[in-house]
Design an enzyme around this catalytic site. Sequence first.
Site, mmCIF file in Angstrom:
data_model
loop_
_atom_site.group_PDB
_atom_site.id
_atom_site.type_symbol
_atom_site.label_atom_id
_atom_site.label_comp_id
_atom_site.label_asym_id
_atom_site.label_seq_id
_atom_site.Cartn_x
_atom_site.Cartn_y
_atom_site.Cartn_z
ATOM 1 N N HIS A 178 0.825 -1.213 0.000
ATOM 2 C CA HIS A 178 0.000 0.000 0.000
ATOM 3 C C HIS A 178 0.851 1.250 0.000
ATOM 4 C CE1 HIS A 178 -3.556 -2.322 1.841
ATOM 5 N NE2 HIS A 178 -3.686 -2.192 0.541
ATOM 6 N N ARG B 113 -8.898 -4.206 -13.724
ATOM 7 C CA ARG B 113 -8.886 -5.081 -12.542
ATOM 8 C C ARG B 113 -10.113 -4.739 -11.699
ATOM 9 N NH1 ARG B 113 -3.054 -4.196 -12.930
ATOM 10 N NH2 ARG B 113 -1.956 -6.185 -13.031
ATOM 11 N N GLU C 290 -2.032 -17.098 -18.148
ATOM 12 C CA GLU C 290 -1.077 -16.742 -17.094
ATOM 13 C C GLU C 290 -0.553 -17.961 -16.354
ATOM 14 O OE1 GLU C 290 -2.715 -13.477 -14.859
ATOM 15 O OE2 GLU C 290 -4.591 -14.496 -14.503
ATOM 16 N N ASN D 237 2.803 -11.374 -15.419
ATOM 17 C CA ASN D 237 3.229 -11.395 -14.007
ATOM 18 C C ASN D 237 3.044 -12.797 -13.447
ATOM 19 O OD1 ASN D 237 3.319 -8.642 -14.454
ATOM 20 N ND2 ASN D 237 1.357 -8.254 -13.468
ATOM 21 N N ARG E 82 5.952 -13.710 -6.956
ATOM 22 C CA ARG E 82 6.116 -12.365 -7.516
ATOM 23 C C ARG E 82 6.196 -11.278 -6.457
ATOM 24 N NH1 ARG E 82 0.271 -11.580 -10.433
ATOM 25 N NH2 ARG E 82 0.493 -9.373 -10.027
ATOM 26 N N CYS F 7 -0.954 -8.078 -21.214
ATOM 27 C CA CYS F 7 -1.358 -7.045 -20.263
ATOM 28 C C CYS F 7 -0.549 -7.082 -18.971
ATOM 29 C CB CYS F 7 -2.848 -7.138 -19.959
ATOM 30 S SG CYS F 7 -3.303 -8.655 -19.117
#
Length: 600
Positions: free
Chosen positions: A194, A301, A436, A459, A470, A507
Amino acid sequence: MSERLLKGIGVSPGIAIAPAVAVRWTLPEVPHHVVSRSQVEKEVRRLRAAVRDVKRHIEEVRARAAERAGPDEARIFDAQLLMLEDEDFLAGAEDLIRENHLTAEKAFEFKALEVRDLWTATGSTRLKDRLADLNGVTIRVVRHLMHRSEDDDWEQITEPSIVVTKELGPGLTVQLDREHVVGLLSEEGTRTSHAAILAHSMGMPAVMGCAGALEKIPPGTVLVLDGTRGTVLLDPTPAEITDAQGREQRRRALAAQLEEVVAQPSVTADGVRIVLMGNVDLPDEIKAAQAHRAAGVGLLRTEFLITSHSTLPTEDEQAAYFRRVGEAFPNLPVVIRTYDLGGDKLPPPFRVSWEANPQLGWRAIRVCLDEPAIFHAQVRAALRAAAHADIRLMIPLVTRIDEVERTRAIVAEEGDRLAQSGAQAARTLPVGVMVETPAAAVMADRLAAISDFLSVGTNDLTQYTLVVDRGNARLAERFTPHDPSVIRLLKMVADAGRAAGKPASVCGEMASEPLLAFLLIGLGYETLSVAPPALPLVKWTVRQISAAQARAAAESALAARTADEVLDILRLTLADAVDLKLLDPDARLPAGRRAASLNV
Ligand code: PEP
Ligand code: MG
């Protein structure tokens, strides 16, 4: 030099040069007193009062954050507020007071430790991020109970400084005086913390995941903190300071130059059009994507609709949001990614039972198919928005054919139902597959046959192919989306899309890095969806290069043995067309080698 140069993760770009100030945002030592039976209820009341006071204080901080960084960023404090409203948590702390006669501060500390252990054991990045919130709340409540709230060290900073700390919570980040704090450095944290999001939106250079920083940097040491490279240089020489200032100047000059490119077409030097779309995670990014002329949204998202709220969003709320995003990009596609919950995205209203390996567990499409009420509502919302805009749907973490078939059946069923009810909604919409996982990449031909488009999430594809978490700062060096294994999978997906006549795009964050965007174009991708701030740089790169050159580089890269070799190939090839230092500050050409020697 090497002891003077520390490496971390650059989470907010830019260079800061200033002395270090250590901020120890830590829990005070809590003495282990026991209270008498007659005191127990008084302690419970003291705990309740402290929680109330701290809540009020966080609400004030939240309001300040809204002013400084915007309303969406301010919402990150909701997680801390939610913790203070969590009746189970508070009842647990009260039980400790009543049953063990603990003081209010000791009971709160113990309860927080219990939750911390539980969350740590999950190994989930999202919970690790929330640990910072839990820690922040605990420090505040315990300090308040011990009348120690005054010694908040950061308030003593009066000169330009770089704050060095163990863990940067959002509370600390936003309270720092921006006049005097010019950079942030923390031992823990990743790009998705955050505080990293906040630092970025506040435009403050920041490096995280820098192990041992507090110990290695005596307070007062002058630092060059480079948030682009993710490095910190201690005690720089005058020449090193001049060098850093030069880098910062070049970065700014490039940013100014890039503003001009925004209005120009996204076409390579040999005339191939590359469609550049934007990734949107928070509503604020719509503006940035529009300003940088994104050709639609390639990845919307949807988890943020949940993560900062205490309840699940309703179908109406989702439909309104999807419509708002769709209408922000008239005549352009907006690709909604269905909820990618679980794994590292575990929002408060969505409690799931403990899993040993959440990244390999109940996540994304698996959750949606098991929770029909949640999934059907989201599909209906997308269909309703599709009556007003070019809305498409894509499914994350696909590993099996039936996941796509079942999703399509749900879209058909809800399309019929909405039509019968007379609601304003599209009858159907395009459904794509996010590639993915290695399973999806290998099966891309089959998946392309039953879907409308493919979009590679590099990712996760990198995480699952190389088996590298990750979010783990310790493994950051191993997280290489340009590894030959990953790019061979990327090639398979691009080829499968072309053979089936279905568009394939990328993406993941890889597309936002110019050097790697060049590789993706060479592998056959003509649509990239990138982080809005990266759009100008990627477009600028597209306009400098030729697709033929990119294809030749990709061919050499596919034959490489290591990720480092791939980078060398890309740098050597690009060096002819572009000033590499502008694109990639770490770029160093392998000595004595020329692009021509690689036949590209
Ligand atoms: C990805 O995995 O590359 C992706 C785009 O999805 P997320 O980062 O949200 O997992
Ligand atoms: Mg993903």
